[in-house]
Design a protein around this motif. Structure first.
Motif, PDB file in Angstrom:
ATOM      1  N   SER A 363       0.853  -1.192   0.000  1.00  0.00           N
ATOM      2  CA  SER A 363       0.000   0.000   0.000  1.00  0.00           C
ATOM      3  C   SER A 363       0.886   1.238   0.000  1.00  0.00           C
ATOM      4  O   SER A 363       2.038   1.189   0.451  1.00  0.00           O
ATOM      5  N   LEU A 364       0.360   2.317  -0.525  1.00  0.00           N
ATOM      6  CA  LEU A 364       1.070   3.591  -0.537  1.00  0.00           C
ATOM      7  C   LEU A 364       0.143   4.682  -0.039  1.00  0.00           C
ATOM      8  O   LEU A 364      -0.944   4.879  -0.587  1.00  0.00           O
ATOM      9  N   HIS A 365       0.585   5.369   1.019  1.00  0.00           N
ATOM     10  CA  HIS A 365      -0.121   6.537   1.528  1.00  0.00           C
ATOM     11  C   HIS A 365       0.809   7.728   1.341  1.00  0.00           C
ATOM     12  O   HIS A 365       1.843   7.835   1.998  1.00  0.00           O
ATOM     13  N   SER A 366       0.441   8.584   0.415  1.00  0.00           N
ATOM     14  CA  SER A 366       1.311   9.681   0.021  1.00  0.00           C
ATOM     15  C   SER A 366       1.280  10.813   1.029  1.00  0.00           C
ATOM     16  O   SER A 366       0.484  10.806   1.980  1.00  0.00           O
ATOM     17  N   SER A 367       2.133  11.784   0.810  1.00  0.00           N
ATOM     18  CA  SER A 367       2.267  12.907   1.733  1.00  0.00           C
ATOM     19  C   SER A 367       0.918  13.567   2.009  1.00  0.00           C
ATOM     20  O   SER A 367       0.215  13.982   1.088  1.00  0.00           O
TER      21      SER A 367
END
Length: 445
Positions: A363-367
């Motif tokens: 998973s990727l949770h961006s800034s």
């Protein structure tokens, strides 16, 4: 397979020679007029010559032939390796991938290099500032092919299948729940024994190091003695059909032919080496009163930026541990962060995502993109009896965290069939528990 031997330590000045050639290390100087056994001396520098002693990285290799003995490099098929962060438009949404699919060997043989897929990244290779996250999906060994990276260091996290890694410094066997780091410029080849999958964190221009401990004191987190460096091993092997050396340079792949194995280093000494680490050796530091300590307490390795306290990338794990915090919502809290957070799962079930976050996915949770426990986790943890409990037994989740705002590649957003289009729905069942007429919180607390 014969048992492999290692030297303990992290970043220390070490020396090793293949026991078949005792005395291969020169005495008294690095580059004598004639080396023992008529070997060639070659220095591998991982830092500028003039770096302070504490950050100066170099090793001397004593080899049968120097690495310069190859034909010219030529560009080859790039596959899914890219450092073009403008392939697709930016996407600030929470992103999740199902387990990345490994090609079947009966349909197509794919080794470590041809199975590299760039998922996301940021920065610029030419200015030595940035990072990339890759997924490797392979089903066959590299054979008479090796790889080296002119752009940065590879932190390799296998999730499925063992990796037998041949390096110029010796051999390492790396399996799930272990990691290894192959530093910039080091040649390596990987044998696999089954379908194999894992994650790679690549950093440009900096090297991984142990985080400072501050008030923790002298002991805790990852201890230097638990990192293992391979013992020298060489092969003096002619390759009639030609040995292929693959180089990643400025984000592109190139190949050159040579007539001998590149793993012809009989002895070496220095502090610039590959190394591996077993995540089970991590000494967890955690809250024993209430609330949460920041997840930085789980940092195994960091690649620092020029700003104090800010990392180009951190490698963080969430290992088995005890949860004892009182009057506390124990799973990770809801959060927005100036950092970018990519999470992967080696095995088990991550405590805050019991559903579709699976081993081999990510998973990727961006800034500044909000994230946190799914609805089911929130409801259960809000009502749980707060007795001491084991957390994450049989599980190993990890995070690649960066101060840079990462872009996702075309493969990650468009080409991969593993993107979970319904990720956002795990938060939709969350409902308001607001009680404006009462200051007393609901639940057992």
């Amino acid at each position: 397979m014969a048992e492999l031997k290692y030297i303990p330590g992290f970043g220390n000045e070490c020396a090793s020679e293949d026991p078949r050639c005792p005395g291969a290390l020169p005495e008294g100087q690095n580059n004598p007029q004639v080396c023992p056994y008529n070997l060639y001396a070659e220095q591998l520098s991982g830092s500028a010559f003039t770096c302070p002693r504490s950050t100066n990285k170099r090793s001397w290799l004593y080899r049968i032939l120097p690495s310069v003995c190859h034909k010219p490099f030529e560009s080859i098929d790039q596959g899914h390796v890219t450092h073009n962060w403008d392939e697709v438009d930016p996407d600030p949404n929470q992103l999740r991938w199902k387990p990345f699919e490994i090609p079947k060997a009966s349909q197509k043989k794919v080794d470590f290099v041809s199975g590299l897929h760039t998922l996301c990244g940021a920065g610029d290779i030419r200015s030595n500032n940035g990072l990339a996250i890759h997924i490797f999906l392979c089903n066959t060994s590299m054979g008479n092919r090796c790889f080296y990276n002119s752009d940065g260091d590879f932190l390799i996290v296998p999730q499925k299948g063992k990796l037998l890694i041949y390096t110029e410094f010796g051999k390492m066997l790396v399996q799930p729940n272990e990691i290894c780091v192959i530093q910039r410029g080091m040649r390596f080849s990987i044998d696999v024994f089954e379908e194999t999958r894992g994650y790679i964190l690549e950093v440009y221009g900096v090297h991984f190091e142990l985080p400072d401990l501050g008030p923790i004191g002298a002991n805790g987190l990852a201890n230097p003695r638990d990192f293992l460096i391979p013992v020298a091993w060489y092969e003096d092997r002619q390759v009639p059909g030609g040995y292929t050396v693959i180089n990643k340079y400025q984000g592109k792949l190139f190949a050159a032919k040579q007539n001998v194995s590149p793993f012809n280093v009989v002895a070496w000494h220095g502090n610039y080496t590959p190394y591996k680490y077993n995540l089970e050796n991590f000494m967890v530091i955690n809250s024993v009163a209430f609330d949460h300590a920041d997840p930085s307490i789980f940092t195994v390795l960091t690649a620092k930026s020029v700003r104090p306290g800010v990392a180009v990338a951190d490698f963080v794990i969430f290992p088995p541990r005890w949860g004892v915090a009182d009057k506390t919502f124990r799973p990770p809290y809801y959060h927005r962060n100036c950092m970018s957070e990519f999470m992967g799962l080696i095995k088990g079930h991550y405590e805050a995502k019991q559903g579709e976050f699976l081993p081999g996915g990510g998973s990727l949770h961006s800034s500044m993109t909000p994230h946190g426990p799914d609805a089911d986790c929130f409801e259960k943890a809000s009502k749980a009896k707060l007795a001491p409990e084991r957390i994450a037994d049989g599980t190993m989740a990890f995070m690649f965290e960066s101060s840079l705002s990462m872009a996702v590649t075309k493969w990650g957003l468009k080409s991969s069939s593993c993107l979970d289009e319904n990720y956002y729905k795990c938060w939709e069942p969350l409902k308001s528990h607001f009680t404006p007429d009462s200051r007393k919180p609901a639940g057992p607390n």
